[in-house]
Design a protein around this motif. Structure first.
Motif, PDB file in Angstrom:
ATOM      1  N   THR A 175      35.974 -28.823 -83.048  1.00 43.96           N
ATOM      2  CA  THR A 175      34.913 -28.278 -82.209  1.00 43.96           C
ATOM      3  C   THR A 175      35.274 -26.888 -81.722  1.00 43.96           C
ATOM      4  OG1 THR A 175      34.361 -30.499 -81.486  1.00 43.96           O
ATOM      5  CG2 THR A 175      33.517 -28.677 -80.162  1.00 43.96           C
ATOM      6  N   SER A 176      36.497 -26.702 -81.326  1.00 45.89           N
ATOM      7  CA  SER A 176      36.939 -25.390 -80.846  1.00 45.89           C
ATOM      8  C   SER A 176      36.885 -24.359 -81.964  1.00 45.89           C
ATOM      9  CB  SER A 176      38.357 -25.489 -80.283  1.00 45.89           C
ATOM     10  OG  SER A 176      38.401 -26.388 -79.209  1.00 45.89           O
ATOM     11  N   GLN A 177      37.278 -24.779 -83.164  1.00 42.16           N
ATOM     12  CA  GLN A 177      37.253 -23.836 -84.282  1.00 42.16           C
ATOM     13  C   GLN A 177      35.824 -23.456 -84.646  1.00 42.16           C
ATOM     14  OE1 GLN A 177      39.425 -25.915 -87.312  1.00 42.16           O
ATOM     15  NE2 GLN A 177      41.453 -25.223 -86.554  1.00 42.16           N
ATOM     16  N   SER A 178      34.908 -24.463 -84.567  1.00 38.97           N
ATOM     17  CA  SER A 178      33.499 -24.183 -84.868  1.00 38.97           C
ATOM     18  C   SER A 178      32.914 -23.214 -83.867  1.00 38.97           C
ATOM     19  CB  SER A 178      32.713 -25.506 -84.859  1.00 38.97           C
ATOM     20  OG  SER A 178      31.345 -25.255 -85.041  1.00 38.97           O
ATOM     21  N   GLY A 179      33.193 -23.419 -82.567  1.00 38.46           N
ATOM     22  CA  GLY A 179      32.690 -22.517 -81.534  1.00 38.46           C
ATOM     23  C   GLY A 179      33.239 -21.135 -81.699  1.00 38.46           C
ATOM     24  N   ALA A 180      34.506 -21.018 -82.049  1.00 37.77           N
ATOM     25  CA  ALA A 180      35.121 -19.706 -82.248  1.00 37.77           C
ATOM     26  C   ALA A 180      34.487 -18.979 -83.426  1.00 37.77           C
ATOM     27  CB  ALA A 180      36.616 -19.872 -82.465  1.00 37.77           C
ATOM     28  N   ALA A 181      34.178 -19.758 -84.490  1.00 37.63           N
ATOM     29  CA  ALA A 181      33.550 -19.149 -85.660  1.00 37.63           C
ATOM     30  C   ALA A 181      32.165 -18.624 -85.321  1.00 37.63           C
ATOM     31  CB  ALA A 181      33.477 -20.175 -86.787  1.00 37.63           C
ATOM     32  N   ALA A 182      31.395 -19.405 -84.517  1.00 37.33           N
ATOM     33  CA  ALA A 182      30.046 -18.981 -84.124  1.00 37.33           C
ATOM     34  C   ALA A 182      30.105 -17.711 -83.313  1.00 37.33           C
ATOM     35  CB  ALA A 182      29.359 -20.096 -83.326  1.00 37.33           C
TER      36      ALA A 182
ATOM     37  N   CYS B 268      25.346 -15.061 -77.752  1.00 44.78           N
ATOM     38  CA  CYS B 268      25.099 -16.245 -78.567  1.00 44.78           C
ATOM     39  C   CYS B 268      25.656 -17.475 -77.859  1.00 44.78           C
ATOM     40  CB  CYS B 268      25.757 -16.097 -79.943  1.00 44.78           C
ATOM     41  SG  CYS B 268      25.275 -14.598 -80.824  1.00 44.78           S
ATOM     42  N   ASN B 269      24.819 -18.441 -77.635  1.00 45.76           N
ATOM     43  CA  ASN B 269      25.234 -19.660 -76.936  1.00 45.76           C
ATOM     44  C   ASN B 269      24.956 -20.857 -77.834  1.00 45.76           C
ATOM     45  OD1 ASN B 269      25.468 -21.933 -75.218  1.00 45.76           O
ATOM     46  ND2 ASN B 269      25.049 -20.631 -73.429  1.00 45.76           N
ATOM     47  N   ASP B 270      26.027 -21.442 -78.352  1.00 47.84           N
ATOM     48  CA  ASP B 270      25.864 -22.576 -79.259  1.00 47.84           C
ATOM     49  C   ASP B 270      25.615 -23.888 -78.533  1.00 47.84           C
ATOM     50  OD1 ASP B 270      26.043 -21.055 -81.449  1.00 47.84           O
ATOM     51  OD2 ASP B 270      28.034 -21.712 -82.097  1.00 47.84           O
TER      52      ASP B 270
ATOM     53  N   VAL C  77      20.394 -14.005 -77.802  1.00 45.93           N
ATOM     54  CA  VAL C  77      19.649 -12.901 -77.192  1.00 45.93           C
ATOM     55  C   VAL C  77      20.314 -11.585 -77.576  1.00 45.93           C
ATOM     56  CG1 VAL C  77      18.847 -11.850 -75.054  1.00 45.93           C
ATOM     57  CG2 VAL C  77      18.958 -14.351 -75.254  1.00 45.93           C
ATOM     58  N   CYS C  78      19.528 -10.706 -78.217  1.00 43.97           N
ATOM     59  CA  CYS C  78      20.017  -9.374 -78.594  1.00 43.97           C
ATOM     60  C   CYS C  78      19.031  -8.344 -78.058  1.00 43.97           C
ATOM     61  CB  CYS C  78      20.134  -9.240 -80.111  1.00 43.97           C
ATOM     62  SG  CYS C  78      21.203 -10.458 -80.902  1.00 43.97           S
ATOM     63  N   GLU C  79      19.295  -7.802 -76.892  1.00 37.76           N
ATOM     64  CA  GLU C  79      18.419  -6.798 -76.289  1.00 37.76           C
ATOM     65  C   GLU C  79      19.119  -5.448 -76.280  1.00 37.76           C
ATOM     66  OE1 GLU C  79      15.468  -7.678 -73.208  1.00 37.76           O
ATOM     67  OE2 GLU C  79      16.759  -9.364 -72.676  1.00 37.76           O
ATOM     68  N   GLU C  80      18.404  -4.434 -76.804  1.00 38.98           N
ATOM     69  CA  GLU C  80      18.940  -3.077 -76.869  1.00 38.98           C
ATOM     70  C   GLU C  80      20.316  -3.077 -77.552  1.00 38.98           C
ATOM     71  OE1 GLU C  80      18.879  -1.260 -73.042  1.00 38.98           O
ATOM     72  OE2 GLU C  80      16.712  -1.484 -72.803  1.00 38.98           O
ATOM     73  N   SER C  81      20.381  -3.777 -78.645  1.00 37.39           N
ATOM     74  CA  SER C  81      21.655  -3.888 -79.375  1.00 37.39           C
ATOM     75  C   SER C  81      21.716  -2.956 -80.588  1.00 37.39           C
ATOM     76  CB  SER C  81      21.858  -5.335 -79.852  1.00 37.39           C
ATOM     77  OG  SER C  81      21.802  -6.222 -78.776  1.00 37.39           O
TER      78      SER C  81
END
Length: 505
Positions: free
Chosen positions: A4-11, A21-23, A29-33
């Motif tokens: 799970t930790s590795q998956s979150g880190a990859a995301a 990015c919130n998994d 959310v990408c505003e003024e990026s």
């Protein structure tokens, strides 16, 4: 746990710079990026993707990786066109926001695949026309925003297939007439916003077929004239906005059929007065807003006589409005909010309304002349803490002072105590009533009283005359028919007694 930790880190590693990015919530959310293309390596399970205020010019094949999307916001980008079937994989998408872009056209294949879409926002683009069947692939659409485009032409069957549509925005376009035929397909429509166009005239049955419409916004539609039956077929209309048009008179007859209307906005028009029964037929009206009517000069008695359910009256920023006639707001038992702010009102009679029933009263920014005629208002302001302050403009010695802080002496009143004035008025009225009653009684029975008075005087005079006349001579007896042999024999004289004269009673 390690997986799970590795998956979150990859995301997180695949989250573009400047994005959040919130998994856990599946939100990106990408505003003024400064993104110029859609990101391709996001979590494919995301449900909300917000890429607002970037530099994206087109929607490419990367959209196919996000089939679980429910909310997509691509507003404030540089989108010029949308390739056919760009959203064919978004079967779960419910909201699509494409507003504030440069989209010039859409076709019946643009939104193919969006069977679950309920909200489509195309506001502020460059659309010029709507062709037949352009929205047929959106059977569940409930809200469509086409405001602030360049639409000048709508084909007769442009809205076919939108059987669930409830809210439609077509405001701020270039329509020269109401597209009545197109609207007739929208039997479920509840709100229609078509202001800021160039209609100039509403014909009879302009909104035929919209029998479920509850809100109609014609703000700034350029209306000079409204046909007598323009609003026919709108039995359930609750809110009507006619603000910012060019109506020279209140369209009383045209509005009278809207018996369920509760809110009316009719400011920024060119009528000079609100005459008696101006809103006849609107028996359920609760809110009346007349703001910014630059020509309005007076509100006449009886203007709101037919609107007994009024709760709020807003007469605001009408620079020539100086006259509100007596009793104008009387007879409105539910009236609670009155705003007369920023008009040209110099004085106000106590009989305009019953102020003690109000919850809010706003009289600020009027050139009020503070004298004894406003003593009632000064008392009211002291009783109601939630009423706005009234600042005097004249006379000069009271300029800029607050009416609430002035005394009866300051206002030049002779009778300071209002209770004393009331008692005096009651006494005077009672005296006048009593005198009037006596005069009426005397006048009514004058003949009978004259006869009785005449009889009384005659009888009294006769009795007095007979009492004092003696029978002392033979001639009198003969005149009265008395024979000398019947003369009364005087009694023998008794010494010490005076003879008693005999008189006829």
């Amino acid at each position: 746990m390690v997986l799970t930790s590795q998956s979150g880190a990859a995301a997180l590693a695949n989250c573009p710079s400047g994005c959040n990015c919130n998994d856990d919530t599946l939100v990106v959310v990408c505003e003024e990026s400064r993104l110029d293309v859609l990101p391709i390596a996001l979590n494919p399970s995301i449900q909300r993707l917000i890429i607002r205020n970037n530099k994206i010019k087109t929607i490419d094949s990367s959209m196919q990786f996000y089939a679980d999307l429910q909310h997509l916001d691509l507003s404030q980008n540089d989108l010029v066109n949308i390739p056919a079937k760009s959203f064919s994989y978004q079967r779960k998408l419910q909201e699509l926001h494409l507003n504030h872009n440069k989209i010039s056209s859409v076709t019946n294949t643009t939104f193919q695949g969006l069977n679950s879409l309920t909200v489509l926002n195309l506001k502020r683009n460059f659309l010029g026309e709507l062709t037949n069947g352009v929205f047929t692939t959106l059977p569940r659409l409930e809200e469509l925003n086409l405001g602030q485009n360049r639409i000048s032409r709508i084909e007769a069957r442009a809205f076919s297939g939108l059987s669930a549509l409830r809210i439609l925005y077509l405001d701020d376009n270039q329509l020269s007439s109401v597209p009545t035929t197109s609207f007739s397909l929208l039997g479920s429509l509840a709100e229609l916003h078509v202001g800021l166009n160039a209609f100039s005239f509403l014909p009879d049955d302009a909104f035929a077929g919209l029998n479920r419409l509850t809100v109609l916004d014609l703000n700034g539609a350029g209306l000079f004239n409204i046909s007598d039956f323009a609003f026919r077929g709108l039995p359930g209309l609750r809110s009507l906005n006619l603000f910012g048009n060019r109506l020279s008179v209140v369209p009383t007859h045209q509005l009278s059929s809207l018996t369920r209307l509760e809110e009316l906005y009719i400011g920024q028009n060119d009528f000079l007065a609100l005459e008696g029964h101006s809103f006849k037929g609107l028996k359920n009206l609760k809110l009346l807003d007349i703001t910014g009517a630059t020509q309005l000069e007076r509100v006449e008695k009886g203007a709101f006589e037919d609107n007994v359910n009024l709760e709020s009256v807003l007469l605001v920023n009408n620079k020539r409005l100086s006259i509100i006639e007596d009793n104008t707001l009387l007879g409105l038992p539910k009236l609670r909010h009155v705003s007369l702010r920023d008009n040209a009102i110099i004085t106000l009679s106590e009989s305009v309304f019953v102020g003690k029933e109000l919850r809010q009263l706003d009289l600020t920014d009027n050139p009020m002349f503070c004298d004894c005629q406003l003593l009632w208002l000064q008392v009211l302001l002291n009783d109601k803490s939630n009423f706005t302050q009234v600042q005097c403009t004249s006379p000069e010695h009271l300029k800029d002072k607050y009416l609430k802080n002035l005394s009866a002496d300051d206002l030049g009143c002779v009778l300071h105590d209002t209770r004393q004035q009331t008692i005096i008025c009651i006494v005077v009225v009672a005296c006048v009533a009593t005198i009037a009653t006596l005069v009426l009684i005397l006048y009514r029975y004058r003949k009978s009283m004259q006869e009785k008075l005449k009889d009384y005087k005659w009888n009294k005079g006769r009795k007095n005359l007979e009492y004092h006349k003696p029978i002392s001579t033979e001639e009198d007896c003969i005149v009265r028919g008395i024979h000398p042999s019947q003369y009364p024999v005087p009694p023998p004289h008794t010494p010490g007694l005076r003879p008693i004269p005999v008189t006829e009673l």
